[in-house]
Write a protein that holds these residues in place. Structure first.
Motif, PDB file in Angstrom:
ATOM      1  N   ARG A  37       0.857  -1.183   0.000  1.00  0.00           N
ATOM      2  CA  ARG A  37       0.000   0.000   0.000  1.00  0.00           C
ATOM      3  C   ARG A  37       0.892   1.232   0.000  1.00  0.00           C
ATOM      4  NH1 ARG A  37      -5.304  -2.419   0.102  1.00  0.00           N
ATOM      5  NH2 ARG A  37      -5.995  -0.256   0.298  1.00  0.00           N
ATOM      6  N   THR A  84     -15.634  -6.554   0.608  1.00  0.00           N
ATOM      7  CA  THR A  84     -15.579  -5.142   0.948  1.00  0.00           C
ATOM      8  C   THR A  84     -16.321  -4.889   2.257  1.00  0.00           C
ATOM      9  OG1 THR A  84     -16.094  -2.934   0.142  1.00  0.00           O
ATOM     10  CG2 THR A  84     -17.656  -4.639  -0.366  1.00  0.00           C
ATOM     11  N   HIS A 126      -4.984   5.732  -0.652  1.00  0.00           N
ATOM     12  CA  HIS A 126      -6.394   5.484  -0.961  1.00  0.00           C
ATOM     13  C   HIS A 126      -7.312   5.977   0.157  1.00  0.00           C
ATOM     14  CE1 HIS A 126      -6.645   3.229  -4.692  1.00  0.00           C
ATOM     15  NE2 HIS A 126      -5.677   2.427  -4.320  1.00  0.00           N
ATOM     16  N   TYR A 127      -6.921   5.675   1.401  1.00  0.00           N
ATOM     17  CA  TYR A 127      -7.839   5.864   2.525  1.00  0.00           C
ATOM     18  C   TYR A 127      -7.274   6.807   3.588  1.00  0.00           C
ATOM     19  CZ  TYR A 127     -10.049   1.751   0.493  1.00  0.00           C
ATOM     20  OH  TYR A 127     -10.642   0.874  -0.378  1.00  0.00           O
ATOM     21  N   GLN A 176     -16.259   3.034   3.095  1.00  0.00           N
ATOM     22  CA  GLN A 176     -16.280   1.755   2.395  1.00  0.00           C
ATOM     23  C   GLN A 176     -14.861   1.431   1.939  1.00  0.00           C
ATOM     24  OE1 GLN A 176     -19.222   0.172   1.978  1.00  0.00           O
ATOM     25  NE2 GLN A 176     -18.686  -1.522   0.617  1.00  0.00           N
ATOM     26  N   VAL A 177     -14.314   0.277   2.374  1.00  0.00           N
ATOM     27  CA  VAL A 177     -12.945  -0.088   2.015  1.00  0.00           C
ATOM     28  C   VAL A 177     -12.942  -1.349   1.157  1.00  0.00           C
ATOM     29  CG1 VAL A 177     -11.959   0.972   4.075  1.00  0.00           C
ATOM     30  CG2 VAL A 177     -12.601  -1.448   4.133  1.00  0.00           C
ATOM     31  N   ASP A 178     -11.894  -1.490   0.359  1.00  0.00           N
ATOM     32  CA  ASP A 178     -11.767  -2.684  -0.478  1.00  0.00           C
ATOM     33  C   ASP A 178     -11.482  -3.905   0.378  1.00  0.00           C
ATOM     34  OD1 ASP A 178      -8.653  -3.343  -0.600  1.00  0.00           O
ATOM     35  OD2 ASP A 178      -8.860  -1.171  -0.705  1.00  0.00           O
ATOM     36  N   ALA A 203      -7.982  -4.159   2.162  1.00  0.00           N
ATOM     37  CA  ALA A 203      -7.868  -3.205   3.265  1.00  0.00           C
ATOM     38  C   ALA A 203      -8.680  -3.691   4.457  1.00  0.00           C
ATOM     39  CB  ALA A 203      -8.335  -1.820   2.828  1.00  0.00           C
TER      40      ALA A 203
END
Length: 290
Positions: free
Chosen positions: A177, A217, A238-239, A248-250, A253
């Motif tokens: 990441r 997710t 990303h976050y 909302q996370v993948d 993650a």
């Protein structure tokens, strides 16, 4: 003296360090180790490993000084001579560390995959490899790799950023990441002529030792419990989590957050972390650091 004899290209201070056991790959004169020794607290521990005995002599000379400054009854820092490609041979056991850091050292290793293999083995389940290094825009030529000045400038040993993704997957880590990236300027015309179209960045990545498999997710809420990040916690590019905000996370993650030291800092919906998609399952595509 510790600062004057230290070399690095970034800042390697991940979050939520209290009580952690940390390993610094290529610790040099120990600057990052001493900084982290204060952040982990007296109940935590920091180990630095370096192949250069002269650097370790500087680091060891100031153990008592720093422990006195921090008010610790006994040292929480240890320095070990050895190679980052052979942590077990240096007496560093498997599943021993919560976090492994490195500051512009992995690019100097002739066997970067072995560095990742050893780091993966030394980490506890849920542990993190958090490191800053130099990366190239493509796979470097042999001429560049063997150029002594470019090697000394940490450019000749730079890994193509896409190769990092591949090596991490082969070793067993989660997808790296990207946290931050800064373009490295090369002002010397002679060196630039050798490099041609290749570009370089100083980038910080975080890799986790978490279970493999497709995690769904998830909606998560950051509780604000991380010291120094009570309002905002930047997990990666990303976050960025704001306290009490639903995000909302993948799937990956979600897996990292549920299996790492950050688990207690988040509320997962539904409760218990058994995440279900509320929409199409988003995937975190690798970010081009350039």
């Amino acid at each position: 003296e510790v600062s004057n004899k230290y070399y690095g290209c970034g800042l390697v201070v991940p979050e939520s360090l209290e009580g952690c056991r940390i390993l610094d790959l290529g610790c040099g004169s120990g600057r990052d180790c001493y900084m982290l020794s204060l952040l982990v607290g007296e109940k935590g521990h920091v180990t630095g490993i370096d192949m250069t005995e002269a650097q370790l002599e500087v680091a060891r000379k100031y153990v008592d000084y720093h422990m006195k400054e921090f008010g610790y009854k006994k040292p929480n820092v240890t320095f070990v001579q050895g190679y980052i490609e052979a942590l077990s041979a240096a007496g560093l056991g498997k599943n021993s560390f919560d976090i492994i850091i490195s500051n512009c050292v992995v690019n100097l290793s002739p066997d970067k995959k072995q560095v990742l293999v050893e780091a993966y083995s030394a980490l506890k389940d849920g542990g993190e490899l958090y490191f800053s290094d130099i990366y190239s825009s493509g796979r470097l030529t042999e001429e560049i790799k063997n150029h002594k000045v470019l090697w000394g400038e940490c450019l000749g040993g730079a890994l193509w950023w896409k190769d990092l993704l591949q090596l991490a997957e082969e070793v067993g880590f989660s997808q790296p990441r990207l946290l931050t990236a800064t373009v490295v300027a090369v002002d010397n015309k002679e060196l630039q002529d050798v490099l041609g179209d290749f570009k370089f960045v100083s980038a910080t990545y975080r890799l986790f030792k978490v279970p493999k498999g497709k995690t769904k997710t998830c909606q998560v809420i950051y509780n604000g419990g991380i010291t120094g990040a009570e309002d905002i916690f930047q997990f990666d590019c990303h976050y960025v989590f704001k306290t009490n905000e639903v995000v909302q996370v993948d799937g990956e993650a979600a897996c990292i957050l549920t299996h790492s030291r950050f688990a207690e800092d988040f509320t997962f919906q539904p409760p218990g972390g058994s995440c279900e998609p509320c929409c199409a399952n988003p995937e975190a595509d690798p970010v081009d650091p350039f």
